[in-house]
Design a protein around this motif. Structure first.
Motif, PDB file in Angstrom:
ATOM      1  N   SER A  26       0.898  -1.414  -0.064  1.00  0.00           N
ATOM      2  CA  SER A  26       0.116  -0.019  -0.057  1.00  0.00           C
ATOM      3  C   SER A  26       0.885   1.317   0.003  1.00  0.00           C
ATOM      4  O   SER A  26       0.301   2.239  -0.569  1.00  0.00           O
ATOM      5  N   ARG A  27       2.161   1.091   0.480  1.00  0.00           N
ATOM      6  CA  ARG A  27       2.934   2.237   0.514  1.00  0.00           C
ATOM      7  C   ARG A  27       3.368   2.757  -0.960  1.00  0.00           C
ATOM      8  O   ARG A  27       3.580   4.038  -1.110  1.00  0.00           O
ATOM      9  N   GLY A  28       3.160   2.094  -1.845  1.00  0.00           N
ATOM     10  CA  GLY A  28       3.582   2.278  -3.401  1.00  0.00           C
ATOM     11  C   GLY A  28       2.287   2.793  -4.324  1.00  0.00           C
ATOM     12  O   GLY A  28       2.436   3.230  -5.113  1.00  0.00           O
ATOM     13  N   LEU A  29       1.092   2.881  -3.541  1.00  0.00           N
ATOM     14  CA  LEU A  29       0.211   3.429  -4.258  1.00  0.00           C
ATOM     15  C   LEU A  29      -0.009   5.080  -4.065  1.00  0.00           C
ATOM     16  O   LEU A  29       0.617   5.540  -2.974  1.00  0.00           O
ATOM     17  N   PRO A  30      -0.719   5.621  -4.945  1.00  0.00           N
ATOM     18  CA  PRO A  30      -0.388   7.254  -5.125  1.00  0.00           C
ATOM     19  C   PRO A  30      -1.156   7.742  -3.723  1.00  0.00           C
ATOM     20  O   PRO A  30      -2.212   7.345  -3.492  1.00  0.00           O
ATOM     21  N   GLN A  31      -0.664   8.993  -3.350  1.00  0.00           N
ATOM     22  CA  GLN A  31      -1.297   9.711  -2.550  1.00  0.00           C
ATOM     23  C   GLN A  31      -2.261  10.690  -2.906  1.00  0.00           C
ATOM     24  O   GLN A  31      -1.814  11.331  -4.003  1.00  0.00           O
ATOM     25  N   MET A  32      -3.331  11.135  -2.235  1.00  0.00           N
ATOM     26  CA  MET A  32      -4.124  12.225  -2.728  1.00  0.00           C
ATOM     27  C   MET A  32      -3.364  13.612  -2.329  1.00  0.00           C
ATOM     28  O   MET A  32      -2.770  13.605  -1.223  1.00  0.00           O
ATOM     29  N   GLU A  33      -3.821  14.844  -2.716  1.00  0.00           N
ATOM     30  CA  GLU A  33      -3.346  16.069  -2.561  1.00  0.00           C
ATOM     31  C   GLU A  33      -4.132  16.531  -1.376  1.00  0.00           C
ATOM     32  O   GLU A  33      -5.326  16.245  -1.167  1.00  0.00           O
ATOM     33  N   GLY A  34      -3.577  17.446  -0.680  1.00  0.00           N
ATOM     34  CA  GLY A  34      -4.434  18.108   0.279  1.00  0.00           C
ATOM     35  C   GLY A  34      -4.549  17.152   1.692  1.00  0.00           C
ATOM     36  O   GLY A  34      -5.019  17.486   2.546  1.00  0.00           O
ATOM     37  N   GLY A  35      -3.678  16.034   1.798  1.00  0.00           N
ATOM     38  CA  GLY A  35      -3.900  15.384   3.147  1.00  0.00           C
ATOM     39  C   GLY A  35      -5.155  14.203   3.134  1.00  0.00           C
ATOM     40  O   GLY A  35      -5.550  13.743   3.998  1.00  0.00           O
ATOM     41  N   TYR A  36      -5.984  14.218   1.910  1.00  0.00           N
ATOM     42  CA  TYR A  36      -7.120  13.489   1.852  1.00  0.00           C
ATOM     43  C   TYR A  36      -6.641  11.911   1.668  1.00  0.00           C
ATOM     44  O   TYR A  36      -5.807  11.733   1.085  1.00  0.00           O
ATOM     45  N   PRO A  37      -7.466  11.030   2.111  1.00  0.00           N
ATOM     46  CA  PRO A  37      -7.183   9.392   2.029  1.00  0.00           C
ATOM     47  C   PRO A  37      -7.192   9.193   0.699  1.00  0.00           C
ATOM     48  O   PRO A  37      -8.055   9.602  -0.239  1.00  0.00           O
ATOM     49  N   GLY A  38      -6.383   8.398   0.316  1.00  0.00           N
ATOM     50  CA  GLY A  38      -6.066   7.889  -1.272  1.00  0.00           C
ATOM     51  C   GLY A  38      -6.283   6.504  -1.443  1.00  0.00           C
ATOM     52  O   GLY A  38      -6.974   5.828  -0.567  1.00  0.00           O
ATOM     53  N   PRO A  39      -6.019   6.083  -2.443  1.00  0.00           N
ATOM     54  CA  PRO A  39      -6.122   4.408  -2.449  1.00  0.00           C
ATOM     55  C   PRO A  39      -5.414   3.715  -1.598  1.00  0.00           C
ATOM     56  O   PRO A  39      -5.895   2.369  -1.494  1.00  0.00           O
ATOM     57  N   ALA A  40      -4.314   4.128  -0.829  1.00  0.00           N
ATOM     58  CA  ALA A  40      -3.724   3.360   0.108  1.00  0.00           C
ATOM     59  C   ALA A  40      -4.333   3.457   1.393  1.00  0.00           C
ATOM     60  O   ALA A  40      -4.076   2.507   2.340  1.00  0.00           O
ATOM     61  N   LEU A  41      -5.638   3.938   1.768  1.00  0.00           N
ATOM     62  CA  LEU A  41      -6.101   3.790   2.900  1.00  0.00           C
ATOM     63  C   LEU A  41      -6.757   2.482   3.267  1.00  0.00           C
ATOM     64  O   LEU A  41      -6.233   2.066   4.385  1.00  0.00           O
ATOM     65  N   PHE A  42      -7.580   1.933   2.573  1.00  0.00           N
ATOM     66  CA  PHE A  42      -8.081   0.620   2.803  1.00  0.00           C
ATOM     67  C   PHE A  42      -7.270  -0.477   2.963  1.00  0.00           C
ATOM     68  O   PHE A  42      -7.162  -1.338   3.909  1.00  0.00           O
ATOM     69  N   PRO A  43      -6.176  -0.592   2.064  1.00  0.00           N
ATOM     70  CA  PRO A  43      -5.090  -1.733   2.119  1.00  0.00           C
ATOM     71  C   PRO A  43      -4.248  -1.553   3.519  1.00  0.00           C
ATOM     72  O   PRO A  43      -3.869  -2.380   4.135  1.00  0.00           O
ATOM     73  N   SER A  44      -4.032  -0.284   3.871  1.00  0.00           N
ATOM     74  CA  SER A  44      -3.352   0.100   5.048  1.00  0.00           C
ATOM     75  C   SER A  44      -4.122  -0.448   6.225  1.00  0.00           C
ATOM     76  O   SER A  44      -3.546  -0.977   7.350  1.00  0.00           O
ATOM     77  N   ILE A  45      -5.534   0.064   6.143  1.00  0.00           N
ATOM     78  CA  ILE A  45      -6.220  -0.176   7.426  1.00  0.00           C
ATOM     79  C   ILE A  45      -6.370  -1.781   7.317  1.00  0.00           C
ATOM     80  O   ILE A  45      -6.132  -2.692   8.777  1.00  0.00           O
TER      81      ILE A  45
END
Length: 139
Positions: A26-45
């Motif tokens: 999940s660390r390799g998934l892109p991050q969203m701008e502005g601190g919003y949760p991105g695609p990495a949120l669910f796999p990280s949880i």
């Protein structure tokens, strides 16, 4: 120690490994701008939950030595089915693969063949309706 302890330890180890793998990938998934949760949120949880659950289960089962007492063949068949799932997904698609895995799992749990077919068909239909029609997942 009974058979359940062996499979609890096996499940604990598998959960820890999958949790760590989910966190790393999940660390390799892109991050969203502005601190919003991105695609990495669910796999990280999911990774954290799997890791903590696996460690907790391992901690509980550490008291007595483990030994096998039967049923290993069904577990090995289930693991083989899980290993074949990505191949089946590429050949059959999402809904049929989910239905086939559900039917096979039901058979391994001792459900009668008719019930296993109903289970597989129901899962295939639900996966199609929810994931492919409603959410637009390709497969």
């Amino acid at each position: 120690m009974d058979t359940m302890r062996v499979w609890e330890r096996t499940a604990a180890l598998l959960a820890v490994v999958l949790g760590v793998l989910a966190l790393l990938l999940s660390r390799g998934l892109p991050q969203m701008e502005g601190g919003y949760p991105g695609p990495a949120l669910f796999p990280s949880i999911l990774g954290v939950v799997l890791l903590l659950s696996g460690l907790g289960l391992w901690w509980q089962g550490r008291r007595a030595p483990a030994r096998l007492q039967g049923g290993e063949g069904r577990v090995l068949l289930a693991l083989l089915g899980l290993a074949l799932a990505p191949w089946l997904l590429g050949r059959l698609g999402l809904s049929p693969t989910a239905g086939l895995c559900a039917a096979a799992g039901a058979l391994l749990l001792g459900v009668r063949p008719g019930g296993a077919l109903l289970t597989g068909g129901g899962v295939a239909l639900l996966v199609y309706l929810i994931f492919q029609r409603f959410l637009g997942v390709q497969g």
